[in-house]
Design an enzyme around this catalytic site. Sequence first.
Site, short mmCIF file in Angstrom:
data_model
loop_
_atom_site.label_atom_id
_atom_site.label_comp_id
_atom_site.label_asym_id
_atom_site.label_seq_id
_atom_site.Cartn_x
_atom_site.Cartn_y
_atom_site.Cartn_z
N ALA A 121 0.81 -1.22 0.00
CA ALA A 121 0.00 0.00 0.00
C ALA A 121 0.84 1.27 0.00
CB ALA A 121 -0.94 0.01 1.22
N ASP A 170 12.22 5.61 4.30
CA ASP A 170 11.30 4.67 4.94
C ASP A 170 11.88 4.14 6.26
OD1 ASP A 170 9.79 5.08 2.71
OD2 ASP A 170 10.19 3.12 1.82
#
Length: 380
Positions: A121, A170
């Site tokens: 996602a 990230d």
Amino acid sequence: MDVASSATAAFRTTFGADPAGLWAAPGRVNLIGEHTDYNAGYVLPFALPQQVVVAAAPGDGPGWTVCSDLAPEAVTFAEPAPGTVEGWAAYVAGVVWALREAGHAVPPARIALASDVPVGAGVSSSAALESAVLTALADLGGLDLPVPRRPALAQRAENGYVGAPTGIMDQSASLRCEAGRALFLDCRSLEVEQIPFDLAAEGLAVLVVDSNTPHRHVDGEYGARRASCEAAAGILGVPALRDVPTGDLARALARLDDGVMRRRVRHIVTENQRVLDTVGLLRAGRIREIGPLLTASHASMRDDFEITVDRVDVAVEAALAAGAYGARMTGGGFGGCVLALIDADAAGATTAAIERAYRTRSFAPPTAWSATPGPGARRL
């Protein structure tokens, strides 16, 4: 059963004992700053409440055994050279490999994983897994590994072992975010600043909408964008596109013959400026005013970087039509999630508007939730 309980149960089922401890690391959404990280630029993510939880204990042999609440069988490895472990366990093996490559004595361990971070996602489920495993192994082994050094090792696992050419955002978000704040990260110096992002105090919310269009990083599209940026920097004679000042953008674009490359450069240079402008507004407590910057970011990703797809574009358009202050895709692109800055009491109406837009186009229903900035990796 919550994620921590699931990890504990998986550990007990596989290893017949209780874990020595539980460690967690969150997924993230990037408020703004897309594809700027590998261009040595600026990003502004915050941690999600969804997380990967690791239940772990010292190993009873020379290697590592890992299991997951979603996988039928455990995986054992002793020498995690690249290419020897595949699938979901490669992310664990990659962390062990990266730590050993950096000279750390990684303790043998038994590890069980559980997660409620949506996979595919664009909210960094892989970085959350890497960060949770790294945090657990550092604690179990008593490794001399200050937190600021950890994101680069987790990124090394993803780049060098799994083969995904991601930047450092990230892992930095998963390891270094703080509750109630967004993480302003300079991807060149790796300096961070915790930016106040108290949505509730302003009566606001960030609605995260999973378009349910899975994206992939280990493919040609992400790598092609990165290669184009690096080639453009070479032509322009700068170390990275971050070094092209906004005021010099037109002159820089005139030096590029390739129209696609010009669009890629324009996105990166203007996106870096949007991050800086957003940080300035948040420092001043003017959260609502970041909305147009979010929307401009999406338009740039759609038109210049060409990484959006119909489902995310429709979600952005529907959210804006429903009254959102701003909306954009978040993540690497080609699917994934959209975020929208909305009034806190508008979550239901905004979600309903997006669902109607999806039904009209016969898209599979989206999944939406309100995100509150949470903490980074930690022992529970």
